[in-house]
Write an enzyme that holds these catalytic residues in place. Sequence first.
Site, PDB file in Angstrom:
ATOM      1  N   GLU A 137       6.210   2.845  -6.197  1.00 15.69           N
ATOM      2  CA  GLU A 137       7.442   2.838  -5.391  1.00 15.69           C
ATOM      3  C   GLU A 137       8.041   4.237  -5.312  1.00 15.69           C
ATOM      4  O   GLU A 137       8.128   4.946  -6.316  1.00 15.69           O
ATOM      5  CB  GLU A 137       8.471   1.896  -6.024  1.00 15.69           C
ATOM      6  CG  GLU A 137       8.301   0.470  -5.583  1.00 15.69           C
ATOM      7  CD  GLU A 137       9.403  -0.435  -6.098  1.00 15.69           C
ATOM      8  OE1 GLU A 137      10.321   0.046  -6.784  1.00 15.69           O
ATOM      9  OE2 GLU A 137       9.330  -1.634  -5.801  1.00 15.69           O
TER      10      GLU A 137
ATOM     11  N   TYR B  30       1.234   0.693  -9.133  1.00 17.95           N
ATOM     12  CA  TYR B  30       2.553   0.631  -8.486  1.00 17.95           C
ATOM     13  C   TYR B  30       3.049   2.054  -8.252  1.00 17.95           C
ATOM     14  O   TYR B  30       2.954   2.895  -9.144  1.00 17.95           O
ATOM     15  CB  TYR B  30       3.561  -0.127  -9.362  1.00 17.95           C
ATOM     16  CG  TYR B  30       4.091  -1.354  -8.662  1.00 17.95           C
ATOM     17  CD1 TYR B  30       4.892  -1.222  -7.530  1.00 17.95           C
ATOM     18  CD2 TYR B  30       3.763  -2.632  -9.095  1.00 17.95           C
ATOM     19  CE1 TYR B  30       5.352  -2.337  -6.859  1.00 17.95           C
ATOM     20  CE2 TYR B  30       4.226  -3.760  -8.424  1.00 17.95           C
ATOM     21  CZ  TYR B  30       5.026  -3.602  -7.301  1.00 17.95           C
ATOM     22  OH  TYR B  30       5.478  -4.704  -6.627  1.00 17.95           O
TER      23      TYR B  30
ATOM     24  N   THR C 135      -0.937   1.818  14.571  1.00 17.95           N
ATOM     25  CA  THR C 135      -1.765   1.146  13.571  1.00 17.95           C
ATOM     26  C   THR C 135      -2.988   2.026  13.357  1.00 17.95           C
ATOM     27  O   THR C 135      -3.300   2.883  14.193  1.00 17.95           O
ATOM     28  CB  THR C 135      -2.206  -0.250  14.055  1.00 17.95           C
ATOM     29  OG1 THR C 135      -2.785  -0.119  15.351  1.00 17.95           O
ATOM     30  CG2 THR C 135      -1.043  -1.215  14.113  1.00 17.95           C
TER      31      THR C 135
ATOM     32  N   LYS D 165      -7.258  -0.047  14.811  1.00 19.63           N
ATOM     33  CA  LYS D 165      -7.824  -0.384  16.137  1.00 19.63           C
ATOM     34  C   LYS D 165      -8.832   0.711  16.512  1.00 19.63           C
ATOM     35  O   LYS D 165      -9.815   0.874  15.810  1.00 19.63           O
ATOM     36  CB  LYS D 165      -6.695  -0.560  17.146  1.00 19.63           C
ATOM     37  CG  LYS D 165      -5.741  -1.712  16.758  1.00 19.63           C
ATOM     38  CD  LYS D 165      -4.680  -1.941  17.797  1.00 19.63           C
ATOM     39  CE  LYS D 165      -3.820  -3.142  17.508  1.00 19.63           C
ATOM     40  NZ  LYS D 165      -2.866  -2.999  16.405  1.00 19.63           N
TER      41      LYS D 165
ATOM     42  N   ASP E  95       4.391   3.866  20.866  1.00 17.87           N
ATOM     43  CA  ASP E  95       3.566   3.057  19.962  1.00 17.87           C
ATOM     44  C   ASP E  95       2.134   3.189  20.473  1.00 17.87           C
ATOM     45  O   ASP E  95       1.732   2.514  21.422  1.00 17.87           O
ATOM     46  CB  ASP E  95       4.057   1.607  20.015  1.00 17.87           C
ATOM     47  CG  ASP E  95       3.192   0.662  19.191  1.00 17.87           C
ATOM     48  OD1 ASP E  95       2.133   1.092  18.695  1.00 17.87           O
ATOM     49  OD2 ASP E  95       3.578  -0.515  19.055  1.00 17.87           O
TER      50      ASP E  95
ATOM     51  N   ARG F 114      -6.400  -1.693   7.766  1.00 19.26           N
ATOM     52  CA  ARG F 114      -5.157  -2.256   8.315  1.00 19.26           C
ATOM     53  C   ARG F 114      -3.989  -1.490   7.696  1.00 19.26           C
ATOM     54  O   ARG F 114      -3.746  -1.587   6.490  1.00 19.26           O
ATOM     55  CB  ARG F 114      -5.043  -3.741   7.981  1.00 19.26           C
ATOM     56  CG  ARG F 114      -6.269  -4.557   8.254  1.00 19.26           C
ATOM     57  CD  ARG F 114      -5.972  -6.018   8.362  1.00 19.26           C
ATOM     58  NE  ARG F 114      -5.385  -6.272   9.665  1.00 19.26           N
ATOM     59  CZ  ARG F 114      -6.082  -6.366  10.792  1.00 19.26           C
ATOM     60  NH1 ARG F 114      -7.403  -6.253  10.775  1.00 19.26           N
ATOM     61  NH2 ARG F 114      -5.500  -6.589  11.932  1.00 19.26           N
TER      62      ARG F 114
HETATM   63  C1  LIG Z   1       0.937  -1.875  20.521  1.00 21.99           C
HETATM   64  C2  LIG Z   1       0.953  -2.604  19.199  1.00 21.99           C
HETATM   65  N1  LIG Z   1       1.914  -2.309  18.311  1.00 21.99           N
HETATM   66  C3  LIG Z   1       2.000  -2.922  17.123  1.00 21.99           C
HETATM   67  C4  LIG Z   1       1.079  -3.884  16.756  1.00 21.99           C
HETATM   68  C5  LIG Z   1       1.277  -4.607  15.448  1.00 21.99           C
HETATM   69  O1  LIG Z   1       0.343  -4.326  14.514  1.00 21.99           O
HETATM   70  P1  LIG Z   1       0.117  -5.283  13.255  1.00 21.99           P
HETATM   71  O2  LIG Z   1      -0.643  -6.464  13.738  1.00 21.99           O
HETATM   72  O3  LIG Z   1      -0.637  -4.399  12.327  1.00 21.99           O
HETATM   73  O4  LIG Z   1       1.465  -5.658  12.724  1.00 21.99           O
HETATM   74  C6  LIG Z   1       0.044  -4.215  17.641  1.00 21.99           C
HETATM   75  C7  LIG Z   1      -0.934  -5.232  17.263  1.00 21.99           C
HETATM   76  O5  LIG Z   1      -1.758  -5.681  17.953  1.00 21.99           O
HETATM   77  C8  LIG Z   1      -0.011  -3.565  18.898  1.00 21.99           C
HETATM   78  O6  LIG Z   1      -0.930  -3.864  19.807  1.00 21.99           O
END
Ligand SMILES: Cc1ncc(COP(=O)(O)O)c(C=O)c1O
Length: 418
Positions: free
Chosen positions: A48, A46, A230, A233, A204, A239
């Site tokens: 936090e 843990y 993320t 990918k 993003d 993850r």
């Molecule tokens: C552009 C984009 N942002 C955020 C996410 C969310 O990611 P997660 O599935 O890890 O919550 C995705 C997932 O496919 C995504 O394509």
Amino acid sequence: MKDIQIKKLISAEKKRQKKVINLIASENYVSKDVLEALGSELTNKYAEGYSRFRYYGGNENVDKIEDLCKARALKLFGLKPEKWHVNVQSLSGSPANTAVYLALVPPIVREGRLVQQKIMGMSLDQGGHLTHGHKVSATGKFWIQVPYGVDKDTEVLDYANLKEIALREKPAIIVSGYTAYPRIIDWKKMREIADACGAILMVDMSHIAGLVAGRAYLSPFEYADVVTTTVHKTLRGPRAALIFVRSDKKDASGKLLDWHKKIDKAVFPGLQGGPHVNQIAAVAVALKEASTPAFRRYAAQINKNAKVLADGLANMGWKVISGGTDSHLILIDTWMSGQKNSKGAGAVPGKIASDKLEKMGIIVNKNAIPFDTRPPTDPSGIRLGTAAETTRGKREKDFKIIAKKIDEILREAQSYPV
Ligand SMILES: Cc1ncc(COP(=O)(O)O)c(C=O)c1O
């Protein structure tokens, strides 16, 4: 492993992953080192709080792991620690995006009433993500989405139209970077639009992060205020998610905005409790792997493979959305292809297309295409990506064969009763 049931299921999944051709655009195969970090004793801990400010004892090793992960993240994307801050605790992409909104454009209580701020995000059916303000996501319940999309004819972003929407709606934050958009994004133009309406620019880059790291896609960092991604990918990690934020931004009076402090607070304790330390260690491993020349070659190969796949399918009569790709991602309109195209490719709904391909060992996902007239449960298209199979060593010649195979399977699917 003593649990025979789970052991068998993991083993079956391992075999499945080896057997299929994986064209899911958001998936990849991590290294043994990443798996080792994920399956390590760090999962017992843990932690936090943040480095040197923990609510639990015994974190001397965890602090070093988190610091190393942060340093590697900044270095990989060429960011100076005095200008950029990174949070590495978000459990995944969706909570990372939610944390940004919560930190920088929170719902405000004014005279006893909740005032929701506006997120300008691409709508789901045009290629945006749920967390860009869609109504089924918390981001569409506590914030108001100002939706935007692509141009109907070119199927690419129309920046003049975006600017018009931004000036009219005055969103607090604009989100760029998408889930199903194959082309290059002009970050500079997005910055100009954000500046024109006084919005924060968030990128993003979940889908393209590995390509940005490998210098195969334009980096958004010169223009964005916040960048989320993320790790699982194209970046080929576990993850998890990262939030990069400018720490040197000042308000009009010259006072530091301290966005980084707000982001950290929004992640913990705002949205999460203890970070997944094993995950953070695995992220650090993946970031190191992504900083190598081999990863740059990998990223370039992803692009080459995607172009071959898109061109191959287009030449065989399939409608490739926007006419091609600049990334790992390709959208195919399997429904309209047959109706528009003289080369005879048939009209196949997205669900049938993905089911038929899966039966023959090619895994894709059904996907809405811009201005789709079919329902999201059975949309008009499929989404393909080349990152996972490039990790497994596939090259242009392999993707020529894959394109041919997809064409054969989908042509056969024409006779399926719709
Ligand atoms: C552009 C984009 N942002 C955020 C996410 C969310 O990611 P997660 O599935 O890890 O919550 C995705 C997932 O496919 C995504 O394509």
